[in-house]
Design a protein around this motif. Structure first.
Motif: not given
Ligand code: NA
Ligand code: NA
Lengths: 197, 423, 300
Positions: A47, A50-51, A54-55, A57-59, A61, A64, A67-68, A157-158, B52, C72, C161, C164
């Motif tokens: 997490l 992730n912050v 994103r901060f 500019g390279v999230p 993906i 999430d 993490a789940v 998915v990712t 989430y 997917n 960017t 999701p």
């Protein structure tokens, strides 16, 4: 409502060395909590990544979703361990009003019901994974086509890996929870014997 | 019938609640003859946690662990006392006020109870409040989280109902304030009944020292609020950032946090969150099986056949929601109820969907604290070391307060609808 | 009467749900009550992945699913998400009724499903915080999308960017600037007021949003041939109705959005520059059926 182990030790009125099964169950629970704690740390780091991502500019993906899944694995691992320490929440109003022996019988009954459920869960997980048929099939794709069971095909998915790797926590849970439950049943029986004497 | 009987029977036999739900789902599958569902049962159990939004739970529990061992809570409460001065039951009001402020940042009851149990309960106990009453006040304060905006429940409702989430948030303000005021009254009454200690009025130097000591601790709420409002993090991530701030303050400024504590905190957080998460997983499976048999739609049809009056419909709905809220969690309950009830409410009875959503969400929120299945209740019991049964009894006056507010809203929908209309 | 279940993730008021209910009513009448379908909207039975598994075991009978769930699993299902594949919803109707779409529908049997037909929700557009004057302003911006490869590639090629995030998180994220914009439809933008914190609404209509209706392979076999024909016929008629409904709704919601203080800019394929062509270059390799689809469109 929590940690009735302590009260049951008092109930026996005597301390006997734990059985091999009880020691194994407790050791297993410690390992489960240790692993769950490590995964929890990983979840925490993800997490934060992730912050940061994103901060900058390279999230990331995939964070999430991963993490789940980590959270789900932590939940099942530690939920199994909680059986060993009897930390799952139960309403103990009735047993609190009963004599120690009746309460012990009640606890045995509850644990037997729990065992029946865990065995049913293990069976459901078994038919879902269907490992023997899957191993006998030429490929996993062929297995899916014959059986309409796509457990080994399901993508994440990712993350780019099959989801079955995460679903594996369910057979793990079914086995470890059953071990913890058996250890509790053994403890119930020993306690009843002790109280009867 | 069989399922209802098994449910009560298993609860009384003291089978853990999470397993009672799973077993009842299983029994219901066999009773309905839909055994093909057995193949999906394990996946649905896993899937109940694949959400989430639930991540906020372990993260805030983790933050609570760090705040506990880092000596943060004690100093923040001391600050509140220093500012408040001498009031009977002062800390109880501080607790509720802090909850109200937290509610304006957080949207999850469990997250809030976790934090506030660590902050307020030890301090209240030290000042002579009965521990169980302190835990009850803290648990009740947690109810404000999903009602005062922002709210996870309103967001989920808004997405299902295709409504402006901003409107729902605004509509939640008045009910939130009403519940806050009702709780103030309950605490006043409790203070009289239990003879709450008077908070002491500190001399100026002591006050200044408390403020100075609390300044670094204030960095933690500041980090959480700042990163959310600044768009750097969403609430779950803000808990992770808040944890970092806690570790820094606790380890380097207060020097109370040891490296070993940090390691142990992760294991403890895993253990506490797993108990609640596993309950949510089995509650979701239970809702899924009930939904599969189309029970909610049948109930909706039955209610529709019984009355033509929107008021009677809403009253009946509230009784139904209370019962559902007792045995399941708000998130599965919303998914269970809203898709079948909302079209009936708006289409047949002409009820405003924003008003409907606020009533449903406030009502289901109450379920978080009601036995036999209440994640908020169990979290508070777990964190506070009080029996859930005892806690439920102590929470009764708070339930009555919330029910009174719900009744007020149902009878006078303007309490909910006027603010979104004005703004 | 046999009871069947149809699952979808859209809420009851969404056009997919509305038409699914219409179809269910018509099917009941046409089959003299032999086929009764109950609706489970808003993901009551689980996420699309969970519904898919229930279709495969035969627990669930029918579902309306978004194409992303299949993209997917097989990139060829991603080709309908090509940017500016069609210029409007009428074009979407042509593509989804064409030979390539038919082939992909028939291929559903490899997932243990029977494809009943394609439809679509409204065209995708973009809602942005701040002022967007040209495509260069999108560079470096965080855009909320759903996590499937065709969409992620499109935004990456634009220098933005793709970020999701679950739909419930979007409103707050737009409000506090956690994301700079989102790929949405006019319907959602208007109903949920995602424009509340926006600075520009880009009426791009750059992508359709296909839906596929499927039946469980196991359960479909058990339905009589006569009833299967009735189900197929009524469903097909409703798929056309859904697309037609969005033709009108997209314009209506656009007019509604123009009444808000947020400026609307209307853009076309050229506005997005070379990124669109690059997308096609990449995806002709990733998804061979795209070449067939383009040939089919060129021959029309
Ligand atoms: Na809140
Ligand atoms: Na409850």
């Amino acid at each position: 409502m929590e940690n009735t182990v302590q009260s049951s030790a008092g109930l026996a009125g005597q301390v006997r060395p734990p059985s091999a099964l009880a020691r194994f169950s407790t050791g297993l629970a410690q390992a489960e909590i240790l692993l769950a704690g490590v995964l929890m740390f990983l979840l925490f780091v993800l997490l934060l990544a992730n912050v940061t991502g994103r901060f900058l500019g390279v999230p990331l993906i995939w964070v999430d979703e991963l993490a789940v899944y980590l959270m789900v694995i932590v939940a099942f691992l530690a939920a199994a361990a909680a059986l060993d320490a009897r930390q799952h929440i139960a309403v103990t109003l009735l047993s609190d009003m009963m004599s120690p022996r009746a309460a012990g019988l009640l606890r045995l009954l509850a644990d037997l019901i729990l065992l029946a459920f865990l065995l049913a869960l293990a069976w459901m997980v078994w038919i879902w994974f269907d490992p023997l048929t899957a191993a006998a099939a030429e490929t996993l794709d062929a297995f899916a086509a014959q059986s309409f069971n796509f457990i080994y095909q399901e993508p994440t998915v990712t993350l780019g890996v099959r989801k079955v790797w995460f679903w594996l926590i369910l057979p793990v849970f079914a086995v470890t929870a059953t071990i913890h439950c058996l250890a509790q049943i053994e403890a119930d029986l020993r306690l009843l014997k002790g109280a009867g004497r | 019938m069989i399922v209802g009987g098994s449910f009560i029977g298993l609860v009384i036999l003291s089978v853990p609640i999470a397993f009672v739900l799973a077993i009842c789902a299983l029994i219901y599958i066999f009773v309905s003859g839909n055994t093909v569902l057995l193949q999906s049962f394990p996946q649905q159990l896993f899937g109940g946690l694949e959400n989430y939004g639930l991540l906020s739970l372990p993260l805030f529990i983790l933050l609570g662990e760090f705040m506990n061992v880092g000596g943060i809570g004690r100093r923040l409460m001391a600050l509140a006392v220093a500012i408040l001065g001498s009031v009977k039951g002062g800390l109880a009001y501080v607790n509720l006020g802090a909850n109200m402020m937290m509610a304006a940042i957080l949207g999850s009851t469990v997250a809030q109870i976790t934090i506030m149990s660590r902050l307020a309960v030890p301090e209240m106990e030290k000042q002579g409040y009965p521990r169980d009453v302190s835990v009850a006040i803290t648990a009740a304060g947690g109810l404000l989280a999903p009602i005062v905006p922002p709210s996870m429940l309103f967001i989920i409702y808004g997405v299902i109902a295709q409504l402006p989430i901003g409107d729902l948030f605004i509509a939640g303000i008045v009910p939130g304030i009403l519940i806050f005021l009702a709780f103030l009254a309950v605490i006043g009454w409790l203070g009289h009944k239990h003879d709450f200690p008077r908070s002491e009025s500190l001399p100026l130097p002591a006050r200044l020292r408390a403020i100075a000591e609390a300044l670094p601790a204030a960095l933690i709420p500041a980090t959480i609020i700042g990163t959310i409002l600044g768009g750097i993090a969403h609430p779950t991530e803000s808990a992770a950032l808040g944890s970092i701030a806690t570790i820094i303050v606790g380890a380097f400024i207060y020097r109370e946090l040891k490296w070993r504590d940090i390691l142990v905190a992760f294991g403890n957080a895993a253990r506490s969150s797993a108990i609640v998460l596993f309950l949510i997983a089995t509650a979701t499976v239970f809702s899924w099986v009930i939904t599969f048999e189309n029970i909610p739609a049948q109930v909706a049809a039955a209610m529709q056949a019984m009355t033509a009056s929107p008021l009677v419909f809403m009253l009946m709905l509230n009784v139904l929601l209370l019962m559902i809220g007792m045995v399941t969690d708000p998130i599965p309950a919303i998914i269970l109820i809203v898709p079948v009830m909302l079209p009936v409410a708006t289409g047949v009875y002409g009820i405003d969907p924003v008003f409907f959503g606020v009533v449903v969400c406030v009502n289901l929120t109450l379920g978080l604290l009601t036995p036999p299945v209440g994640t908020g209740l169990f979290t508070a019991a777990l964190m506070g070391g009080v029996r859930a049964e005892r806690l439920a009894v102590l929470l009764l006056p708070f339930f009555v307060a919330v029910l009174a507010v719900i009744l007020l809203m149902v009878c006078f929908p303007q309490t909910v609808t006027f603010l979104p209309g004005v703004l | 009467a046999e009871q069947y279940r149809l699952g979808l993730i859209t809420p009851p008021s969404h056009q997919w749900s509305v038409h699914a209910q219409k179809a269910a009513d018509a099917i009941k009448e046409k089959t003299d009550g032999r086929v009764e379908i109950s609706l489970f909207p808003s993901g009551q039975l689980g996420s699309e992945a969970q519904m898919l598994q229930q279709l495969q075991t035969g627990a669930l009978d029918f579902a309306f699913l978004t194409v992303g769930e299949f993209a997917n699993r097989d990139p060829n299902y991603g080709i309908f998400l090509a940017p500016y594949l069609v210029s409007d919803i009428e074009g979407a109707k042509t593509v989804l009724g064409g030979a390539t779409a038919g082939k992909l529908l028939a291929d559903m049997n490899k997932f243990g499903l029977v494809g009943l037909g394609w439809s679509s929700a409204g065209m995708r557009t973009v809602v942005m915080r701040g002022t967007i004057a040209n495509v260069g302003d999108l560079a470096g911006k965080k855009i909320r999308t759903v996590p499937n490869a065709p969409e992620l590639d499109f935004w990456t090629l634009l220098g933005a960017t793709p970020t999701p995030m679950p739909l419930p998180a979007l409103y707050d994220a737009l409000a506090n600037g956690q994301v700079d914009g989102a790929q949405l439809d006019h319907e959602g933008t208007w109903n949920t007021k995602y424009y509340d914190h926006a600075g520009t609404i880009i009426d791009s209509r750059h992508m359709m949003f296909p839906m596929v209706a499927v039946a469980s392979g196991r359960k479909w076999q058990a339905i009589s041939e006569e009833d299967r024909a009735a189900i197929q016929e009524i469903m097909t008629a409703n798929f056309t109705d859904i697309i037609d409904a969005y033709g009108a709704l997209d314009n209506k919601y656009m007019e509604d959005l123009k009444t808000t203080p947020v400026p609307v800019v209307t853009v076309d394929r050229a506005w997005f520059g070379p990124a669109v062509d690059k997308w096609y270059e990449d995806w002709r390799v990733k998804a061979p059926l795209l070449v067939e689809l383009e040939a089919e469109l060129a021959s029309n």
